[in-house]
Design an enzyme around this catalytic site. Structure first.
Site, PDB file in Angstrom:
ATOM      1  N   ASP A  89       0.805  -1.025   0.036  1.00 33.41           N
ATOM      2  CA  ASP A  89      -0.042   0.014   0.088  1.00 33.41           C
ATOM      3  C   ASP A  89       0.928   1.204   0.097  1.00 33.41           C
ATOM      4  OD1 ASP A  89      -2.106   1.673   0.094  1.00 33.41           O
ATOM      5  OD2 ASP A  89      -2.527   1.329   2.337  1.00 33.41           O
ATOM      6  N   ASP A 130      -3.195   2.073  -5.978  1.00 30.16           N
ATOM      7  CA  ASP A 130      -1.784   2.088  -5.086  1.00 30.16           C
ATOM      8  C   ASP A 130      -1.904   0.840  -4.118  1.00 30.16           C
ATOM      9  OD1 ASP A 130      -3.696   3.143  -3.322  1.00 30.16           O
ATOM     10  OD2 ASP A 130      -1.980   3.806  -2.231  1.00 30.16           O
ATOM     11  N   GLU A 131      -2.510  -0.107  -4.453  1.00 34.35           N
ATOM     12  CA  GLU A 131      -2.753  -1.070  -3.263  1.00 34.35           C
ATOM     13  C   GLU A 131      -3.077  -2.530  -4.055  1.00 34.35           C
ATOM     14  OE1 GLU A 131      -5.727  -1.714   0.445  1.00 34.35           O
ATOM     15  OE2 GLU A 131      -5.834   0.055  -0.712  1.00 34.35           O
TER      16      GLU A 131
HETATM   17 MG   LIG Z   1      -2.312   3.935  -0.032  1.00 32.03          MG
END
Ligand SMILES: [Mg+2]
Length: 381
Positions: free
Chosen positions: A11, A105-106
């Site tokens: 993350d 983003d993960e």
């Molecule tokens: Mg994040």
């Protein structure tokens, strides 16, 4: 239980805000809110400096500005974030084809295969280093025996964290955490559990199933499994694009069957090459047809097993086109397209139906393309 697995959850830290701070040095060390500039917008991302004031993403910008009047507001640049996202997902796929994206983003990464050769700690550090080398940004990585534990772990040492939870320490780590740490337990459920005196994961784990029944119904058992850190869900890889297609609008309408078949072969070959470059296979092939009267039709077929070789995709596309041409004699085409969908990671290429010759040819063409560009070569009709 599934056999020993090693799953990472990665993350990025304050993703959009960190990208803005990276690209605009004057924002570094400052309280930054990425979000709509109007008063009605919500916070899309908050830098760590502004989080100290209690600003969180999804909060109305107006509330955020009240908490931190000196915050600097920045308009989101989604195209830039998507570009960075692409870079980090390429990094993830260096480690495993089994990458399950949760957002830009993960992602979860199944590291089980690499875990035979490298320790979890090494892998976690390497992922962080590769991300930093490519993007100059930091990520937090959690590693555990399953998705549940990995996801919880990535949050424990944020930002720039690396937290590894071995299967022997799962309860030790999870027990003291609030029940809401388990994804799926939202604020309402949290309140109902609190009324029963269940606030921590340990209390949830030890509660008698009868007490949980009114809250979770038939999911009680599963929730208690989660509270024990048990989670058999697989990492499901899928492409950031759910389909790949290529189409060509002709300068002049084409009625000639041989010419259409030639055009189709080039399109099919391009789509198949993209699949192979992305290490994907497709289980659906479709053909898009637009006539000179601007009527658009498509035909598709499912394949089993899924494939990425040019020969098969071309053959199926051609059958679909010829069938349509037979039903529409004399049609003149303005546009032709080939697409694939039902994309999956190409895990065991050796098991697919490729004959050795076609696979060898595809590889040779891909090598030339990689060196000289996509337009450098096309398979003949
Ligand atoms: Mg994040």
């Amino acid at each position: 239980m599934t056999a020993d697995r090693l799953i990472a959850h990665v993350d990025m830290d304050a993703f959009y805000a960190s990208v803005e701070q990276r690209d605009n040095p004057e924002l570094r060390g400052q309280p930054v809110i990425v979000g709509g500039l109007g008063d009605r917008g919500v916070v899309a991302a908050a830098s760590y400096e502004v989080r100290r004031f209690g600003v969180r993403s999804a909060m109305p910008v107006r509330d955020a500005m009240r908490r931190c009047p000196e915050a600097i507001r920045v308009r989101p640049r989604m195209a830039v974030y998507r570009g960075v996202s692409k870079q980090i997902f390429y990094v993830f796929r260096e480690f495993s084809p089994l990458v399950e994206g949760l957002s830009l983003d993960e992602a979860f990464i199944d590291l089980t295969r690499l875990s035979k050769k490298r320790s979890a700690n090494e892998l976690g550090l390497q992922i962080k280093q590769r991300i930093h080398a490519e993007t100059s940004l930091t990520a937090s990585v959690g590693i555990g025996p399953n998705k549940l534990v990995a996801k919880i772990a990535s949050d424990l040492e944020k930002p720039d964290g690396l937290c590894i939870v071995s299967r022997h320490h799962v309860s030790e780590i999870l027990d003291p955490l609030p029940v809401r740490t388990i994804s799926g337990i939202g604020p309402q459920t949290g309140k109902r559990l609190a009324k029963l005196g269940i606030r921590t994961i340990e209390e949830l784990r030890q509660a008698s199933p009868d007490r949980l029944q009114p809250v979770f119904g038939r999911y009680s058992h599963r929730i208690q499994q989660r509270a024990r850190g048990i989670d058999d869900r697989e990492v499901v890889a899928y492409s950031e694009r759910k389909s790949i297609s290529s189409e060509e609008t002709f300068d002049k309408d084409i009625a000639d069957r041989d010419e259409l078949v030639r055009q189709l072969a080039a399109l099919a070959d391009g789509v198949a090459a993209t699949l192979r470059k992305k290490k994907l296979v497709a289980e659906v092939v479709n053909v898009k047809i637009r006539t000179h009267e601007f009527v658009t039709r498509s035909r598709q077929r499912h394949l089993a097993p899924a494939v990425n070789d040019s020969g098969v995709i071309d053959r199926v596309a051609r059958e679909l086109l010829e069938q349509w041409l037979a039903e529409n004699p004399g049609a003149k085409l303005r546009l032709l397209g080939v697409g694939v969908a039902g994309l999956q990671p190409a895990r065991q290429l050796g098991l697919f139906q490729d004959t050795p010759e076609t696979t060898g040819l595809d590889q040779a063409l891909d090598t030339i393309r990689a060196r000289f560009g996509d337009d450098s070569i096309r398979r003949g009709g």
